[in-house]
Design a protein around this motif. Sequence first.
Motif, PDB file in Angstrom:
ATOM      1  N   GLU A  35       2.688  15.332   6.928  1.00 40.91           N
ATOM      2  CA  GLU A  35       3.663  16.303   7.435  1.00 40.91           C
ATOM      3  C   GLU A  35       4.877  16.432   6.525  1.00 40.91           C
ATOM      4  OE1 GLU A  35       4.707  15.370  11.424  1.00 40.91           O
ATOM      5  OE2 GLU A  35       2.668  15.556  12.187  1.00 40.91           O
ATOM      6  N   THR A  36       5.343  15.317   5.975  1.00 45.80           N
ATOM      7  CA  THR A  36       6.561  15.335   5.164  1.00 45.80           C
ATOM      8  C   THR A  36       6.293  15.265   3.667  1.00 45.80           C
ATOM      9  OG1 THR A  36       6.788  12.922   5.224  1.00 45.80           O
ATOM     10  CG2 THR A  36       7.793  14.172   7.033  1.00 45.80           C
ATOM     11  N   HIS A  37       5.028  14.991   3.284  1.00 44.46           N
ATOM     12  CA  HIS A  37       4.631  14.787   1.893  1.00 44.46           C
ATOM     13  C   HIS A  37       5.263  13.523   1.294  1.00 44.46           C
ATOM     14  CE1 HIS A  37       2.773  18.763   1.806  1.00 44.46           C
ATOM     15  NE2 HIS A  37       3.876  19.248   2.351  1.00 44.46           N
ATOM     16  N   TRP A  38       5.788  12.664   2.134  1.00 48.75           N
ATOM     17  CA  TRP A  38       6.442  11.434   1.681  1.00 48.75           C
ATOM     18  C   TRP A  38       5.400  10.360   1.409  1.00 48.75           C
ATOM     19  CZ3 TRP A  38      11.011   9.703   0.038  1.00 48.75           C
ATOM     20  CH2 TRP A  38      11.280   8.330   0.085  1.00 48.75           C
ATOM     21  N   LYS A  39       5.462   9.763   0.220  1.00 48.54           N
ATOM     22  CA  LYS A  39       4.564   8.653  -0.105  1.00 48.54           C
ATOM     23  C   LYS A  39       5.277   7.353   0.258  1.00 48.54           C
ATOM     24  CE  LYS A  39       1.704   8.678  -3.493  1.00 48.54           C
ATOM     25  NZ  LYS A  39       1.017   8.712  -4.799  1.00 48.54           N
ATOM     26  N   ALA A  40       4.845   6.770   1.360  1.00 47.30           N
ATOM     27  CA  ALA A  40       5.514   5.588   1.890  1.00 47.30           C
ATOM     28  C   ALA A  40       5.002   4.325   1.215  1.00 47.30           C
ATOM     29  CB  ALA A  40       5.284   5.495   3.398  1.00 47.30           C
ATOM     30  N   SER A  41       5.925   3.459   0.816  1.00 44.23           N
ATOM     31  CA  SER A  41       5.576   2.138   0.291  1.00 44.23           C
ATOM     32  C   SER A  41       5.602   1.157   1.457  1.00 44.23           C
ATOM     33  CB  SER A  41       6.581   1.716  -0.787  1.00 44.23           C
ATOM     34  OG  SER A  41       6.507   2.591  -1.893  1.00 44.23           O
ATOM     35  N   ILE A  42       4.437   0.668   1.819  1.00 40.25           N
ATOM     36  CA  ILE A  42       4.272  -0.151   3.017  1.00 40.25           C
ATOM     37  C   ILE A  42       3.795  -1.533   2.592  1.00 40.25           C
ATOM     38  CG2 ILE A  42       2.957  -0.386   5.168  1.00 40.25           C
ATOM     39  CD1 ILE A  42       2.741   2.757   5.057  1.00 40.25           C
ATOM     40  N   GLY A  43       4.508  -2.573   3.013  1.00 40.71           N
ATOM     41  CA  GLY A  43       4.124  -3.901   2.556  1.00 40.71           C
ATOM     42  C   GLY A  43       4.511  -5.012   3.494  1.00 40.71           C
ATOM     43  N   ALA A  87       0.852  -1.180   0.000  1.00 41.68           N
ATOM     44  CA  ALA A  87       0.000   0.000   0.000  1.00 41.68           C
ATOM     45  C   ALA A  87       0.893   1.236   0.000  1.00 41.68           C
ATOM     46  CB  ALA A  87      -0.909   0.018   1.225  1.00 41.68           C
ATOM     47  N   VAL A  88       0.453   2.269  -0.686  1.00 42.02           N
ATOM     48  CA  VAL A  88       1.187   3.540  -0.696  1.00 42.02           C
ATOM     49  C   VAL A  88       0.348   4.567   0.071  1.00 42.02           C
ATOM     50  CG1 VAL A  88       2.176   5.376  -2.102  1.00 42.02           C
ATOM     51  CG2 VAL A  88       2.294   3.007  -2.890  1.00 42.02           C
ATOM     52  N   ILE A  89       0.900   5.058   1.167  1.00 44.23           N
ATOM     53  CA  ILE A  89       0.200   5.994   2.050  1.00 44.23           C
ATOM     54  C   ILE A  89       1.050   7.250   2.210  1.00 44.23           C
ATOM     55  CG2 ILE A  89      -0.786   6.351   4.348  1.00 44.23           C
ATOM     56  CD1 ILE A  89      -2.264   4.223   2.716  1.00 44.23           C
ATOM     57  N   THR A  90       0.423   8.413   2.115  1.00 40.96           N
ATOM     58  CA  THR A  90       1.144   9.688   2.194  1.00 40.96           C
ATOM     59  C   THR A  90       1.229  10.197   3.635  1.00 40.96           C
ATOM     60  OG1 THR A  90       0.413  10.296  -0.033  1.00 40.96           O
ATOM     61  CG2 THR A  90       1.202  12.078   1.384  1.00 40.96           C
ATOM     62  N   ASN A  91       2.427  10.556   4.047  1.00 40.78           N
ATOM     63  CA  ASN A  91       2.642  11.228   5.332  1.00 40.78           C
ATOM     64  C   ASN A  91       2.358  12.714   5.110  1.00 40.78           C
ATOM     65  OD1 ASN A  91       3.878  12.680   7.497  1.00 40.78           O
ATOM     66  ND2 ASN A  91       5.179  10.918   7.951  1.00 40.78           N
ATOM     67  N   HIS A 101       8.466   5.074 -10.840  1.00 39.08           N
ATOM     68  CA  HIS A 101       7.714   5.172  -9.593  1.00 39.08           C
ATOM     69  C   HIS A 101       8.439   6.034  -8.560  1.00 39.08           C
ATOM     70  CE1 HIS A 101       5.068   2.138 -11.240  1.00 39.08           C
ATOM     71  NE2 HIS A 101       4.257   2.345 -10.217  1.00 39.08           N
ATOM     72  N   ALA A 102       9.753   5.946  -8.531  1.00 39.37           N
ATOM     73  CA  ALA A 102      10.505   6.790  -7.595  1.00 39.37           C
ATOM     74  C   ALA A 102      10.246   8.265  -7.868  1.00 39.37           C
ATOM     75  CB  ALA A 102      11.994   6.483  -7.708  1.00 39.37           C
ATOM     76  N   LEU A 103      10.189   8.642  -9.133  1.00 46.52           N
ATOM     77  CA  LEU A 103       9.950  10.031  -9.514  1.00 46.52           C
ATOM     78  C   LEU A 103       8.484  10.426  -9.394  1.00 46.52           C
ATOM     79  CD1 LEU A 103      12.269   9.951 -12.630  1.00 46.52           C
ATOM     80  CD2 LEU A 103      12.551  11.580 -10.746  1.00 46.52           C
ATOM     81  N   ALA A 104       7.586   9.473  -9.589  1.00 42.23           N
ATOM     82  CA  ALA A 104       6.150   9.762  -9.532  1.00 42.23           C
ATOM     83  C   ALA A 104       5.672  10.030  -8.111  1.00 42.23           C
ATOM     84  CB  ALA A 104       5.364   8.613 -10.147  1.00 42.23           C
ATOM     85  N   HIS A 105       6.224   9.311  -7.142  1.00 44.42           N
ATOM     86  CA  HIS A 105       5.738   9.442  -5.767  1.00 44.42           C
ATOM     87  C   HIS A 105       5.849  10.867  -5.222  1.00 44.42           C
ATOM     88  CE1 HIS A 105       6.079   4.831  -4.950  1.00 44.42           C
ATOM     89  NE2 HIS A 105       4.942   5.174  -5.530  1.00 44.42           N
ATOM     90  N   PRO A 106       6.977  11.570  -5.381  1.00 44.86           N
ATOM     91  CA  PRO A 106       7.029  12.955  -4.885  1.00 44.86           C
ATOM     92  C   PRO A 106       6.039  13.886  -5.598  1.00 44.86           C
ATOM     93  CG  PRO A 106       9.242  12.095  -5.221  1.00 44.86           C
ATOM     94  CD  PRO A 106       8.303  11.121  -5.849  1.00 44.86           C
ATOM     95  N   LEU A 107       5.769  13.627  -6.864  1.00 45.37           N
ATOM     96  CA  LEU A 107       4.793  14.465  -7.575  1.00 45.37           C
ATOM     97  C   LEU A 107       3.414  14.317  -6.950  1.00 45.37           C
ATOM     98  CD1 LEU A 107       5.828  13.887 -11.307  1.00 45.37           C
ATOM     99  CD2 LEU A 107       6.237  15.924  -9.908  1.00 45.37           C
ATOM    100  N   GLY A 108       3.091  13.108  -6.498  1.00 43.17           N
ATOM    101  CA  GLY A 108       1.826  12.899  -5.811  1.00 43.17           C
ATOM    102  C   GLY A 108       1.839  13.486  -4.418  1.00 43.17           C
ATOM    103  N   GLY A 109       2.980  13.344  -3.725  1.00 36.17           N
ATOM    104  CA  GLY A 109       3.071  13.808  -2.355  1.00 36.17           C
ATOM    105  C   GLY A 109       3.037  15.320  -2.222  1.00 36.17           C
ATOM    106  N   TYR A 110       3.720  16.023  -3.142  1.00 30.85           N
ATOM    107  CA  TYR A 110       3.816  17.487  -3.042  1.00 30.85           C
ATOM    108  C   TYR A 110       2.768  18.213  -3.892  1.00 30.85           C
ATOM    109  CZ  TYR A 110       8.299  17.208  -0.582  1.00 30.85           C
ATOM    110  OH  TYR A 110       9.287  16.964   0.345  1.00 30.85           O
ATOM    111  N   TYR A 111       2.467  17.671  -5.068  1.00 29.46           N
ATOM    112  CA  TYR A 111       1.583  18.369  -5.994  1.00 29.46           C
ATOM    113  C   TYR A 111       0.261  17.646  -6.235  1.00 29.46           C
ATOM    114  CZ  TYR A 111       5.094  21.847  -7.308  1.00 29.46           C
ATOM    115  OH  TYR A 111       5.993  22.894  -7.299  1.00 29.46           O
TER     116      TYR A 111
END
Length: 402
Positions: A159-167, A153-157, A270-280
Motif C-alpha cells: 500500500e505504501t511502497h515502503w520496504k520495511a527492515s524487519i529484524g 528481512a526486507v518486506i515491501t508494504n 541502502h536508504a536510497l536503494a529501498h525506495p527504488l525497489g519499493g516504487y520502481y
Amino acid sequence: MVEQTFTFHLGTKIVFGKNAASLAGEELSFRGHKRVLIVTDKGIINAGLLNVILKSLDKHNIDYVIFDEVPPNPPSATVVKGIEVFNSNHCDSFIAVGGGSAMDCCKAISMMIVNTGDINEYDIGGKEFTKKGPDVITIPTTSGTGSEVTQWAVITNEETHWKASIGSPHMAPAVALVDPLLTMGLPPTLTAATGIDALTHAIEAYTTKGALNGTSPITDALSLQAIKLIGENLRQAYSQGENYEARKNTMLGSMIAGMAFPQIGLGNVHALAHPLGGYYDVPHGVANAILLPYVMKFNLVACPERFADIAVAMGENITGLSVMKAAEKAVEAVERLIKDTNIPTLSSFNIKDADLERLAEDALKDGNCSANPRKTTLQNLIDIYKQANNIKLESTSELQTV
C-alpha cells in the motif's frame, strides 16, 4: 579511558563448501523435523537447483511442500500466503532456497507463524517479536545479500511502497548451507549485481557511525576481508562463470559481509536503494551497485582514513598519497568494478524526475540513513539521486564541493 563494550549476535550454524546443500535432510532429521516447507521461486525450480536438496530430503525420509511464489522485493501478501501454505500442510520447519527475496520472505513467514499481528507492524521502531518461529535452513543461490546468516528481512508494504527492515535475534536461521556449486549457473548480470550488493554491505558496515566510534572491531575485520575477497574475485566470477574458485571466494565474501553488517548497520546506499525497489521495482543489488560510488563520494570527507583502508583492501596502491587522495582511490576502484561488470545506469529504469523528492523523503526516513557517517539532509539525497540519474545539479549543490 573507559573501555568500550560491544556485542556480536550470530545464532546461525554455518556449513560452507562444495555440496553443502546436500546436508539439508541430515540437518532437518537431526532436529527432529518431518515435514518441511521449501520457500523459493519458479526460476530456482526451472534451473534444477532444488534437485540435490530434494534428493537429500528423500534420503532422510523428510516430507516436503514447495511454495514457489516469491517475487523480487517480496510484499507482505506473499508472507501471508506462505503462512497459509505452512499451516494447511502441517509443516514443522522451513528451507529457503534462492537469493535474498526467498530467504527474507521465508524468515518473515517463520516469525509470523508464532507472533501476532501483521508483518508490517514489525518494522524498525515498531512491534517486537517475542517468540522464535520454526527452524529455517537457508540455502543461498546467489552471492550477494548475506541473508543466509542475518537476523533481518526486507518486506515491501504494497500500500505504501515502503520496504520495511524487519529484524530480531529470533529471526536468525538455524542453519546456513552455503554451497558455491549452486552459483555456477548464475547469469553474469545477476553475478555482478549480487556481488556488488555484497561489496556494498561490507563498505557501508566499515564506514557507519558505529564503526567510526570503534564499537565493533569484529565487524571491522569481517568487512575488510569481505571487501578483499569480492574485489579480487568478482570480475572472474562474472566473466568466467565456471571458475569455481572465483565463485567460492565471492560467495565467502558475501557471507562474511552478511555476518558483519547486521551488527553495525548500513548507510545511505541502502536508504536510497529501498525506495527504488519499493516504487520502481529496481532489483535491490542493482540499485545498490548504481548508488554506491555516489554515496562513497558524499561520505569521503567524514571518514577518509576508513576509505583509504577500503582502497587497500580493493588492491589499490596508496603509497605516498595524502589520506584524501588515498580515500578517492577506493571510489575509483569501485567505479572500475562497476564498469567492468556492466552494471546498468539508473536512467535505464526511467525514474521520473518528479518522483525524486518523494523517493528521497522515504530514504531520509529509512533507519540506514541515520547510521550513515555523514549527516544527511533531504536535499543531499535528492542530489545523489540526480547524480545517479544523470541529471545536472545546480552549481550551489553541496555534493559538488565534496
